[in-house]
Write an enzyme that holds these catalytic residues in place. Sequence first.
Site, PDB file in Angstrom:
ATOM      1  N   ASN A 108      -9.229 -23.518 -41.107  1.00 14.35           N
ATOM      2  CA  ASN A 108      -8.156 -22.986 -42.548  1.00 14.35           C
ATOM      3  C   ASN A 108      -9.129 -23.818 -42.743  1.00 14.35           C
ATOM      4  OD1 ASN A 108      -6.179 -22.822 -44.440  1.00 14.35           O
ATOM      5  ND2 ASN A 108      -4.725 -23.113 -43.580  1.00 14.35           N
ATOM      6  N   ARG A 118      -8.536 -18.761 -40.892  1.00 16.90           N
ATOM      7  CA  ARG A 118      -7.277 -18.177 -42.342  1.00 16.90           C
ATOM      8  C   ARG A 118      -7.483 -17.599 -43.452  1.00 16.90           C
ATOM      9  NH1 ARG A 118      -2.595 -21.427 -45.852  1.00 16.90           N
ATOM     10  NH2 ARG A 118      -1.768 -19.566 -46.532  1.00 16.90           N
ATOM     11  N   HIS A 123       2.475 -14.771 -47.015  1.00 16.74           N
ATOM     12  CA  HIS A 123       3.119 -16.078 -46.074  1.00 16.74           C
ATOM     13  C   HIS A 123       2.927 -14.883 -45.346  1.00 16.74           C
ATOM     14  CE1 HIS A 123       5.040 -18.865 -48.471  1.00 16.74           C
ATOM     15  NE2 HIS A 123       4.330 -20.133 -48.106  1.00 16.74           N
ATOM     16  N   HIS A 172      10.834 -17.294 -44.829  1.00 18.47           N
ATOM     17  CA  HIS A 172       9.777 -18.571 -44.909  1.00 18.47           C
ATOM     18  C   HIS A 172      10.126 -19.459 -46.220  1.00 18.47           C
ATOM     19  CE1 HIS A 172       5.111 -19.795 -43.775  1.00 18.47           C
ATOM     20  NE2 HIS A 172       5.826 -21.125 -44.914  1.00 18.47           N
ATOM     21  N   LEU A 173      10.181 -20.584 -45.060  1.00 13.14           N
ATOM     22  CA  LEU A 173      10.631 -21.464 -47.042  1.00 13.14           C
ATOM     23  C   LEU A 173      10.839 -22.467 -46.075  1.00 13.14           C
ATOM     24  CD1 LEU A 173      15.063 -21.029 -46.782  1.00 13.14           C
ATOM     25  CD2 LEU A 173      13.035 -19.932 -48.490  1.00 13.14           C
ATOM     26  N   ASN A 187       7.207 -25.196 -48.445  1.00 14.05           N
ATOM     27  CA  ASN A 187       6.631 -26.003 -50.056  1.00 14.05           C
ATOM     28  C   ASN A 187       6.481 -25.099 -51.098  1.00 14.05           C
ATOM     29  OD1 ASN A 187       6.734 -29.060 -50.430  1.00 14.05           O
ATOM     30  ND2 ASN A 187       4.906 -28.569 -48.716  1.00 14.05           N
ATOM     31  N   GLY A 188       5.744 -23.547 -50.225  1.00 19.80           N
ATOM     32  CA  GLY A 188       5.902 -22.854 -51.108  1.00 19.80           C
ATOM     33  C   GLY A 188       6.794 -21.517 -49.772  1.00 19.80           C
ATOM     34  N   ARG A 232       6.871 -24.546 -57.832  1.00 17.40           N
ATOM     35  CA  ARG A 232       6.746 -23.182 -58.515  1.00 17.40           C
ATOM     36  C   ARG A 232       7.917 -23.072 -58.815  1.00 17.40           C
ATOM     37  NH1 ARG A 232       3.981 -20.730 -53.568  1.00 17.40           N
ATOM     38  NH2 ARG A 232       1.668 -22.359 -52.991  1.00 17.40           N
ATOM     39  N   GLY A 242       9.111 -25.014 -43.046  1.00 18.93           N
ATOM     40  CA  GLY A 242       9.460 -26.285 -43.288  1.00 18.93           C
ATOM     41  C   GLY A 242      10.893 -27.003 -43.639  1.00 18.93           C
ATOM     42  N   ILE A 243      11.979 -26.077 -44.938  1.00 16.36           N
ATOM     43  CA  ILE A 243      12.950 -25.550 -44.811  1.00 16.36           C
ATOM     44  C   ILE A 243      14.175 -25.365 -43.800  1.00 16.36           C
ATOM     45  CG2 ILE A 243      14.600 -25.270 -46.906  1.00 16.36           C
ATOM     46  CD1 ILE A 243      12.378 -26.198 -48.295  1.00 16.36           C
ATOM     47  N   GLY A 244      13.100 -23.368 -43.517  1.00 16.15           N
ATOM     48  CA  GLY A 244      14.356 -22.689 -43.109  1.00 16.15           C
ATOM     49  C   GLY A 244      14.270 -23.686 -41.625  1.00 16.15           C
ATOM     50  N   GLU A 291       1.668 -20.191 -37.637  1.00 19.06           N
ATOM     51  CA  GLU A 291       0.305 -18.905 -38.047  1.00 19.06           C
ATOM     52  C   GLU A 291      -1.117 -19.088 -37.074  1.00 19.06           C
ATOM     53  OE1 GLU A 291       2.311 -20.955 -41.124  1.00 19.06           O
ATOM     54  OE2 GLU A 291       1.892 -19.302 -42.894  1.00 19.06           O
TER      55      GLU A 291
HETATM   56  P1  ADP Z   1       3.906 -25.692 -47.066  1.00 24.21           P
HETATM   57  O1  ADP Z   1       4.647 -25.000 -48.146  1.00 24.21           O
HETATM   58  O2  ADP Z   1       3.140 -26.263 -47.001  1.00 24.21           O
HETATM   59  O3  ADP Z   1       3.510 -25.341 -44.896  1.00 24.21           O
HETATM   60  P2  ADP Z   1       6.395 -26.693 -44.862  1.00 24.21           P
HETATM   61  O4  ADP Z   1       6.760 -25.167 -43.999  1.00 24.21           O
HETATM   62  O5  ADP Z   1       5.904 -28.055 -43.918  1.00 24.21           O
HETATM   63  O6  ADP Z   1       5.412 -26.617 -45.640  1.00 24.21           O
HETATM   64  O7  ADP Z   1       7.637 -26.959 -45.419  1.00 24.21           O
HETATM   65  C1  ADP Z   1       7.506 -28.283 -46.438  1.00 24.21           C
HETATM   66  C2  ADP Z   1       8.954 -28.673 -47.086  1.00 24.21           C
HETATM   67  O8  ADP Z   1      10.379 -28.524 -45.405  1.00 24.21           O
HETATM   68  C3  ADP Z   1       9.362 -29.789 -47.803  1.00 24.21           C
HETATM   69  O9  ADP Z   1      10.102 -29.607 -48.819  1.00 24.21           O
HETATM   70  C4  ADP Z   1       9.976 -30.353 -46.772  1.00 24.21           C
HETATM   71  O10 ADP Z   1      10.768 -31.163 -47.107  1.00 24.21           O
HETATM   72  C5  ADP Z   1      11.312 -29.266 -45.595  1.00 24.21           C
HETATM   73  N1  ADP Z   1      11.055 -30.393 -44.410  1.00 24.21           N
HETATM   74  C6  ADP Z   1      11.081 -30.393 -43.400  1.00 24.21           C
HETATM   75  N2  ADP Z   1      11.641 -31.433 -42.949  1.00 24.21           N
HETATM   76  C7  ADP Z   1      13.032 -30.931 -43.439  1.00 24.21           C
HETATM   77  C8  ADP Z   1      13.763 -31.114 -43.052  1.00 24.21           C
HETATM   78  N3  ADP Z   1      14.836 -32.545 -41.889  1.00 24.21           N
HETATM   79  N4  ADP Z   1      15.173 -31.266 -43.854  1.00 24.21           N
HETATM   80  C9  ADP Z   1      15.139 -30.737 -44.989  1.00 24.21           C
HETATM   81  N5  ADP Z   1      13.940 -30.183 -45.439  1.00 24.21           N
HETATM   82  C10 ADP Z   1      12.661 -30.157 -44.656  1.00 24.21           C
END
Ligand code: ADP
Length: 402
Positions: free
Chosen positions: A7, A91, A180, A208-209, A211-212, A241, A333-335, A387
């Site tokens: 990537n 990718r 995504h 898909h939650l 950074n983006g 964003r 990350g968030i999801g 991915e």
């Molecule tokens: P990218 O889009 O760069 O691949 P990721 O999928 O790694 O990003 O997601 C990053 C996000 O996930 C950031 O906002 C981070 O704070 C959030 N995140 C990671 N772990 C946690 C957690 N334990 N609780 C809340 N948010 C989290």
Amino acid sequence: MKVLVVNCGSSSVKYTLFKMDNEKKIAWGIVECIGLPEAYYKRQSVGAEEKEESVKVRNHTEAVELIIKDLMNKETGSIQSIDEIAVVGHRIVHGGDKFSKSVLVTEEVKEGLKECFSIAPLHNPHHYAGILAVEKMLPGIPSVLVFDTAFHQTIADYAYMYALPYEYYEKAGIRKYGFHGTSHNYVSHRAALMLGKPAEELKMITCHLGNGSSIAAIENGKVVDTSMGFTPLQGVVMGTRCGDIDPAIIPYLINRDKNFADPEALNVLLNKKSGLLGISGLSGDMRTIVKAVSAGNKKAKLAFEMLCYSVKKYISAYFGILNGIDCIVFTAGIGENSPSVREKVCANLQALGIEMDISKNNEPSSEERFVSKDESKVKIMVIPTNEELMIARESKMVLANG
Ligand code: ADP
């Protein structure tokens, strides 16, 4: 059989080497800050400690060279010869409407990718540099391109068109593409396995939650709509964003502040300074926002609520578009890691048959799992995305099909 997934970003090359008989990672790492004095190489392999060191790399070719030499290191490497790599999967963020599925790299494909530079100037030129670097360092090893946009190519014209004069679509390719796709594709297939039904018989909304962030409505294995658009800026509120805004804000800003006569200044505002960061004034990182909410920070609370509301709005809209759904999937990350975001998004959706089991949702786990009540008509699932593995599988498949 081994597959190398790469990537290439603007200043980084990330890689994962897979052994495909068990689909396990053997080695993975990243060269970051390419071309800068602070460049470093971080990597790990199965059974070994993570290592990080400063490196001098001027460009993507040197980064790929460093990675291949490291993979072939006599003492610590994971392969003895480049011939052990059956195929390299790249990718690619944007395939425009030229590429609706993964393809083997040929001269014609490279030309096609170049034609997509203008709609993805921040990504595709770097991917292209990566392809050339791999060709140079791994001569004779086939490469496959796997596009973030491809899975969304099933979206109908009335959903992907913007109501601008038609010529903007014809002459400038302005339409929704969606992103995504590899992640939405991966988790939708995992969800089907968890539900014990073929993806072709299911309706789902995948969230898909990260950074983006993007949401996809998927019916019978085909994407019907997705929240990101011509670029990854459209859709839900993200880390930095803005997501959906009234487009008239743009000319208004340009008229009001001459700094915004420069399109780059607008790009920075909308892509880098908005979202959770812009509203909270603190951070675009959800972990920081969640902590600040607990500490009573009002702007962090507003940012958190805006993000969750925007996701809920897409879920509700897509529920209607799909005329009901079997499941909602949270990933990235968030999801995957934020129970509070999942809870807020799914709250008060009982009218749609969406009922979360709060205690299951709060249980810490990195496994794929159900977090809905047993009686919930719509199943709610958390599925870690992968991915890289999806790219490795696609590459293996394209190679097998010639
Ligand atoms: P990218 O889009 O760069 O691949 P990721 O999928 O790694 O990003 O997601 C990053 C996000 O996930 C950031 O906002 C981070 O704070 C959030 N995140 C990671 N772990 C946690 C957690 N334990 N609780 C809340 N948010 C989290």
